[in-house]
Design a protein around this motif. Structure first.
Motif, short mmCIF file in Angstrom:
data_model
loop_
_atom_site.label_atom_id
_atom_site.label_comp_id
_atom_site.label_asym_id
_atom_site.label_seq_id
_atom_site.Cartn_x
_atom_site.Cartn_y
_atom_site.Cartn_z
N THR A 10 0.82 -1.21 0.00
CA THR A 10 0.00 0.00 0.00
C THR A 10 0.86 1.27 0.00
O THR A 10 0.40 2.32 -0.42
CB THR A 10 -0.94 0.02 1.22
OG1 THR A 10 -0.16 -0.03 2.43
CG2 THR A 10 -1.89 -1.16 1.19
N GLU A 11 2.10 1.14 0.45
CA GLU A 11 2.98 2.31 0.52
C GLU A 11 3.48 2.73 -0.86
O GLU A 11 3.80 3.90 -1.09
CB GLU A 11 4.16 2.02 1.44
CG GLU A 11 3.76 1.71 2.88
CD GLU A 11 4.94 1.29 3.74
OE1 GLU A 11 6.09 1.36 3.24
OE2 GLU A 11 4.73 0.90 4.90
N THR A 12 3.56 1.76 -1.79
CA THR A 12 4.03 2.07 -3.15
C THR A 12 2.89 2.11 -4.16
O THR A 12 3.10 2.47 -5.31
CB THR A 12 5.06 1.02 -3.60
OG1 THR A 12 4.51 -0.29 -3.45
CG2 THR A 12 6.33 1.12 -2.77
N SER A 13 1.69 1.76 -3.73
CA SER A 13 0.54 1.78 -4.63
C SER A 13 0.02 3.20 -4.77
O SER A 13 -0.18 3.91 -3.78
CB SER A 13 -0.56 0.89 -4.07
OG SER A 13 -1.81 1.20 -4.67
N PRO A 14 -0.25 3.65 -5.99
CA PRO A 14 -0.82 4.99 -6.17
C PRO A 14 -2.23 5.11 -5.61
O PRO A 14 -2.71 6.21 -5.37
CB PRO A 14 -0.81 5.17 -7.70
CG PRO A 14 -0.81 3.78 -8.25
CD PRO A 14 -0.02 2.96 -7.28
N ASN A 15 -2.89 3.97 -5.40
CA ASN A 15 -4.26 3.97 -4.89
C ASN A 15 -4.37 3.41 -3.48
O ASN A 15 -5.48 3.18 -2.99
CB ASN A 15 -5.15 3.13 -5.82
CG ASN A 15 -5.13 3.64 -7.25
OD1 ASN A 15 -5.64 4.70 -7.54
ND2 ASN A 15 -4.52 2.86 -8.14
N ARG A 16 -3.22 3.15 -2.84
CA ARG A 16 -3.20 2.50 -1.52
C ARG A 16 -3.88 1.14 -1.59
O ARG A 16 -4.54 0.70 -0.66
CB ARG A 16 -3.86 3.38 -0.46
CG ARG A 16 -3.26 4.77 -0.33
CD ARG A 16 -1.89 4.71 0.33
NE ARG A 16 -1.99 4.35 1.75
CZ ARG A 16 -0.94 4.09 2.51
NH1 ARG A 16 0.29 4.12 2.00
NH2 ARG A 16 -1.08 3.78 3.78
N ASP A 58 -2.38 -3.25 -8.28
CA ASP A 58 -2.56 -2.11 -9.19
C ASP A 58 -1.21 -1.57 -9.63
O ASP A 58 -1.13 -0.49 -10.20
CB ASP A 58 -3.40 -1.00 -8.53
CG ASP A 58 -2.67 -0.32 -7.37
OD1 ASP A 58 -1.72 -0.92 -6.82
OD2 ASP A 58 -3.07 0.81 -7.00
N GLN A 59 -0.14 -2.34 -9.37
CA GLN A 59 1.20 -1.89 -9.69
C GLN A 59 1.80 -2.71 -10.84
O GLN A 59 1.41 -3.86 -11.06
CB GLN A 59 2.11 -2.02 -8.46
CG GLN A 59 1.61 -1.23 -7.27
CD GLN A 59 2.52 -1.34 -6.08
OE1 GLN A 59 3.72 -1.06 -6.18
NE2 GLN A 59 1.98 -1.72 -4.94
#
Length: 253
Positions: free
Chosen positions: A146-152, A235-236
């Motif tokens: 979640t820290e690197t996801s643009p959408n958490r 989503d990454q």
């Protein structure tokens, strides 16, 4: 002779496990419980011991299966841990840092709380994921993602098995690809791949809902009297190598 057997291979293609309010109710309606349809299978010849859906163990006894701790972790990648059991029907290895639950015995709410869900979002998630509990599924999530996801969005896994007649990887792939495309998912690959326990069908796809593009991979592993389905979602970009490392470890039990 061929007849249609309906194999319920429902996959959760994009679990909306976000830690911010960006995960609105609309996401759940579009991304949860995508049915994969039915599969054409060959009717077994007279005298075959292949069980049919609903048959009991007394009618068609299954071969003994080694305990997953010894059979399913032999080729486990370094830094991975097993999740699953005989009760859940399969074992998969995931990175040690992931939160992992065997829902044949573990508490889903505890897992959802551990990734930051609470209040109405927690209750909504529990309701949407009840199918996993009902099917004694395995579930895992990467809290760091979640820290690197643009959408958490939390990169996550769900997997379970459905009883049914033995089928082939090709038949599963044909059905999966057709159903995904009917649901407006973009399928980039649907093919057989080797895994530690034999072979699996792999479908790589993406779909977009409410501006969120979910990238997923599903692995279909046919066994004697069931099909096991493991779905990985993110989503990454750049996660497919990790997904394949996980997919190779799938062992029906």
């Amino acid at each position: 002779m061929r007849r249609r057997h309906f194999i319920v291979t429902t996959g959760l293609l994009g679990l909306c496990l976000m830690t911010t309010t960006a995960c609105g109710d609309a996401y759940w309606a579009d991304t949860v419980m995508i049915p994969m349809g039915s599969v054409e299978t060959r009717t077994p010849p007279p005298g075959s011991s292949t069980p049919t859906p609903g048959s009991s163990a007394a009618e068609s006894p299954a071969p003994e299966t080694p305990a997953p701790e010894t059979s399913a972790t032999t080729d486990m990648p370094k830094g991975f841990k097993p999740v699953g059991s005989v009760a859940s029907g399969l074992v998969v290895a995931v990175p040690k840092g992931w939160i992992a639950l065997d829902l044949s015995k573990d508490d889903l709410e505890q897992g959802l709380r551990s990734i930051g869900l609470s209040g109405p979002r927690l209750e909504r998630a529990k309701q949407s994921l009840q199918m996993l509990v009902d099917n004694k599924a395995i579930w895992a999530s990467d809290p760091v993602s979640t820290e690197t996801s643009p959408n958490r969005f939390a990169t996550n896994l769900n997997g379970y098995c459905q009883s049914g007649p033995r089928t082939t990887v090709d038949e599963l792939m044909t059905s999966a690809r057709t159903e995904l495309e009917q649901l407006n998912a973009k399928v980039s690959e649907a093919a057989e791949m080797p895994i530690d326990s034999g072979s699996a069908g792999r479908v790589i796809y993406s779909f977009t809902t409410n501006g969120l593009t979910v990238k997923g991979a599903q692995y279909y592993v046919p066994a004697q009297d069931k099909t096991c389905i493991v779905t990985l979602s993110t989503d990454q970009d750049g996660k497919q190598e990790l997904f394949d490392s996980i997919g190779k470890t799938i062992h029906p039990t």
